[in-house]
Write a protein that holds these residues in place. Structure first.
Motif, mmCIF file in Angstrom:
data_model
loop_
_atom_site.group_PDB
_atom_site.id
_atom_site.type_symbol
_atom_site.label_atom_id
_atom_site.label_comp_id
_atom_site.label_asym_id
_atom_site.label_seq_id
_atom_site.Cartn_x
_atom_site.Cartn_y
_atom_site.Cartn_z
ATOM 1 N N CYS A 152 0.856 -1.180 0.000
ATOM 2 C CA CYS A 152 0.000 0.000 0.000
ATOM 3 C C CYS A 152 0.897 1.237 0.000
ATOM 4 O O CYS A 152 2.076 1.148 0.323
ATOM 5 N N THR A 207 5.484 -1.412 2.882
ATOM 6 C CA THR A 207 4.539 -1.980 3.858
ATOM 7 C C THR A 207 4.464 -3.494 3.700
ATOM 8 O O THR A 207 3.885 -4.169 4.527
ATOM 9 N N HIS A 219 0.000 -7.045 1.046
ATOM 10 C CA HIS A 219 -1.160 -7.282 1.902
ATOM 11 C C HIS A 219 -1.827 -8.585 1.440
ATOM 12 O O HIS A 219 -2.320 -8.665 0.318
ATOM 13 N N CYS A 249 -0.839 -2.710 9.574
ATOM 14 C CA CYS A 249 -0.028 -1.960 8.618
ATOM 15 C C CYS A 249 0.178 -0.525 9.121
ATOM 16 O O CYS A 249 -0.804 0.157 9.435
ATOM 17 N N CYS A 254 -1.817 1.864 6.330
ATOM 18 C CA CYS A 254 -3.279 1.845 6.136
ATOM 19 C C CYS A 254 -4.023 1.270 7.336
ATOM 20 O O CYS A 254 -5.243 1.372 7.398
#
Ligand SMILES: [Zn+2]
Length: 495
Positions: free
Chosen positions: A293, A303, A306, A363, A366
């Motif tokens: 992200c 990050t 995901h 995270c 986000c």
């Protein structure tokens, strides 16, 4: 079918649900309908009752590329992974077997029973591995699987923060039966985003795509790293206005921070302000892809990818012993699909080595609580593409060239050639580096620097350096004609 709270639940809850779904999946689907796994479990003396929670997952033997790739002797191998209920027993698959006599030709929830079963099990779409040296391996989706695929595609653009009313996305992935092209296509459809698919250089030509990014005022460009770089280099030379490009999303290949940085520099030279450069991970066997992200500084701070706890189970294992490693520790990635139909794999060893493993911390960018995987990935084994090969009897990881060359700011493009000295079949192996440098670069200094770094870090030496023009190197890399550029060329294998 998928969880609406996939990115918000706690680790314990996710593990609990995954274990339950896995057990039911094995019991009601895989060990009923997968020819490959019925056989594998039989050989291992296992049944679904031995796998009750995630803690039991390790009991299932690994699946490897060799188990699933077609061979000349067994071209139908990939078919054995596909869930295939006996047509005569179709009805029992949706739990109304006994009533079938009564229900034949009747409607179930408004649809004919037969259609429901076909939706669940009939493969209607497939993607395939690139298979440059090995035969391509197809992976099948049923109508039901496409709902999971659609959801995964939707998540990609949601996570990167694409805006329907503000963004115009240009995809430069080649038209091909590959995951990358199709999931990007579907991501655009699912999110209702403006997106144009160029089909890549082979279809439209690089020149047209470059101009199109400018004239459409594209804000997001997605594609294969090598080709994106090639295109941006040419666009920068033509001094095109790319000030509207705010994000580049790279897929289908490993991306180093050095590479990201150079892409960002090229964009900035064309007027872009702090462009976000993201990488994605996807592989055919998983039938979906994952992304990082955006962060304040997407080049230095990653990050991680995901992951989707409702669609798959990832393990990080010790490549030597096969034992799971601890949280956040490095190891090889193994993938298990969760409640899919079509081509099903369990504990598939990807051959990808993940430095930094998988984390479950929320995270920092986000706040999602889905598992996140480090983007520092290298290929462990040769899966049809040359990465690890013997030169003069020593095993050399040619992956290492990628970060080394990314760090060389003066290098515009490069290609490694492995051949035999004087073309003599029995002669010594010889490594040649073909280079194209930026204007005004000091060729000798660059060559000396690369020579030194390669000797230090890879313990091999480059015998020959060729300095080439941009056109010459593009032609050697076959950038315009191949789905991926020919970065490492092993001439010894060309016979
Ligand atoms: Zn995030």
């Amino acid at each position: 079918m998928y969880w609406t709270d996939w990115d918000r639940i706690s680790e314990d809850e996710a593990r609990h649900r995954q274990g339950r779904v896995l057990h039911d999946f094995l019991k009601n689907q895989v060990l009923k309908y997968s020819p490959f796994y019925i056989e594998l479990f039989k050989r291992a003396g296992l049944s679904a009752d031995n796998i009750k929670s995630l803690d039991d997952l390790h009991k299932i033997p690994f699946t490897t590329k060799a188990d699933i790739a077609p061979t000349a002797e067994d071209p139908a191998k990939p078919r054995k992974l596909v869930l295939q209920p006996d047509p005569d027993k179709y009805a029992s698959t949706i739990g109304i077997g006994k009533k079938l006599g009564l229900m034949k030709n009747k409607l179930v929830q408004g649809r004919e029973l037969r259609d429901q079963v076909l939706d669940e099990y009939l493969p209607i779409f497939f993607i395939s591995t690139t298979g440059r040296t090995a035969l391509p391996t197809p992976f099948m989706y049923t109508t039901r699987d496409l709902q999971l695929f659609n959801e995964a595609a939707r998540r990609l653009l949601t996570i990167i923060g694409a805006k329907r009313d503000k963004d115009f996305i240009i995809s430069i992935f080649p038209y091909a039966p590959h995951l990358a092209f199709w999931i990007v296509y579907q991501a655009g459809i699912m999110n209702g985003c403006q997106m144009f698919h160029t089909g890549g250089g082979r279809v439209l030509g690089t020149e047209k795509i470059m101009k199109m990014i400018e004239s459409f005022k594209a804000t997001i460009v997605v594609g294969i790293p090598g080709y994106v770089y090639h295109l941006l280099t040419l666009a920068a030379e033509q001094k095109l206005d790319y000030s509207h490009v705010r994000m580049i999303v790279l897929g289908a290949e490993r991306v180093t921070p050095g590479y990201k940085k150079r892409i960002a520099e090229l964009l900035e030279s064309m007027g872009a302000k702090n462009p976000i450069i993201l990488s994605t991970l996807g592989f055919t066997e998983a039938r979906v892809a994952w992304t990082e992200c955006p962060t304040e500084n997407s080049i230095e701070q990653s990050t991680g990818y995901h992951l989707y706890p409702d669609l798959e189970i990832f393990e990080v294992i010790d490549p030597e012993t096969g034992k799971p490693v601890g949280k956040g520790e490095s190891g090889e990635l193994a993938y298990t699909c969760l409640d899919w139909r079509g081509s099903v794999v369990l504990r598939y060893r990807t051959g990808d080595y993940i430095r930094g493993g998988i984390t479950r911390e929320p995270c920092p960018s986000c706040g999602r609580t889905c598992p996140r995987m480090s983007c520092d990935i290298t290929r462990l084994c040769d899966k049809g593409e040359l990465q690890l090969t013997k030169v003069k009897g020593t095993l050399v990881d040619f992956n290492e060239f990628f970060p080394i060359m990314s760090d060389q700011k003066e290098v515009r493009e490069w290609q490694i050639e492995i051949g035999k000295r004087h073309g003599d079949e029995h002669g010594l192996d010889e490594i040649t580096l073909n280079l194209s440098l930026k204007e005004g670069a000091d060729g000798e200094a660059v060559v000396n620097q690369i020579d030194k770094v390669v000797k230090e870090r890879m313990e091999v030496s480059i015998e020959k350096f060729n300095l080439l023009s941009p056109a010459e190197i593009s032609s050697l890399l076959e950038i315009e004609v191949r789905p991926k550029e020919l970065r490492i060329k092993d001439k010894r294998k060309e016979k």
